[in-house]
Design an enzyme around this catalytic site. Sequence first.
Site, mmCIF file in Angstrom:
data_model
loop_
_atom_site.group_PDB
_atom_site.id
_atom_site.type_symbol
_atom_site.label_atom_id
_atom_site.label_comp_id
_atom_site.label_asym_id
_atom_site.label_seq_id
_atom_site.Cartn_x
_atom_site.Cartn_y
_atom_site.Cartn_z
ATOM 1 N N GLY A 91 6.294 -0.832 0.191
ATOM 2 C CA GLY A 91 7.190 0.261 0.551
ATOM 3 C C GLY A 91 7.417 0.310 2.048
ATOM 4 N N THR A 129 0.852 -1.195 0.000
ATOM 5 C CA THR A 129 0.000 0.000 0.000
ATOM 6 C C THR A 129 0.886 1.242 0.000
ATOM 7 O OG1 THR A 129 -1.658 -1.202 1.262
ATOM 8 C CG2 THR A 129 -1.823 1.196 1.296
ATOM 9 N N GLU A 178 -0.569 -5.874 6.206
ATOM 10 C CA GLU A 178 0.810 -5.706 5.723
ATOM 11 C C GLU A 178 1.756 -6.676 6.443
ATOM 12 O OE1 GLU A 178 0.831 -1.103 4.113
ATOM 13 O OE2 GLU A 178 1.850 -1.543 5.980
#
Length: 230
Positions: A87, A30, A108
């Site tokens: 990222g 994301t 995540e």
Amino acid sequence: MHDKPMNDKQAVAIHAATYVKKGMLVGLGTGSTANYFIEELARLQTEQNLKVTTIASSHVSMIKAQSLGLSVVAITQVAEIDLYVDGADEITPDMTLLKGRGYDLVLEKLLAKAAKQFLVVTDKSKLVDRIGTNYAIPIEVMPFAWKATKRSLEAAGGTGDLRQNSAKDGLSISSHGSLILDMVFDQSISEASLNQLINNTPGVVEHGVFHGLASLVLIADNGNVEERWK
Ligand code: 5RP
């Protein structure tokens, strides 16, 4: 063929996509760099018939991937994935990451842990000596437990408060309904100890320190991409 990358975020995302092989189950991160990766995957599928299945770390990435024609499966169907590309906000020399500006920490971290390989797509501006250099550590907490959890974190040397929403007229709520404490800790604590300390605090749902999870960090600097392996 795509044109020359517009910026370092796109350059590193295109580099990461060279690790994708046909038939893989690929986790989508994301953020703005992860978005470039999703676009590159969709391009490779259309132009080079690189068929993959994806799993998204947030609603926003899922919607983007689906809108570009990628096949997306739900986390409920998956125990292990081939590759996760995402990222980070900070990266230390030992490849500990700070993540979570986008409040999607639960998925995540699940995807980072479930991945055979976790590739971090980043640029030189994210490199730091210690986690917490530029940002507080986001810690998702059970809403009913936030006071007690904050007190435990303060007793361990942390300072901070609940994150406000962007309009500053209420609190930030994560994608999974948690409140978010943004906490600062003494810089002398090691990344491993910080990770353990927050993991061991009751009421914590998830947090932004990703320690020992990254397999490869890709760092873009003026169009060149450096690879740092675990
Ligand atoms: C979201 C994240 C992002 O990966 C991180 O904030 C980096 O974002 P960007 O690629 O836009 O710089 O951890 O939770």
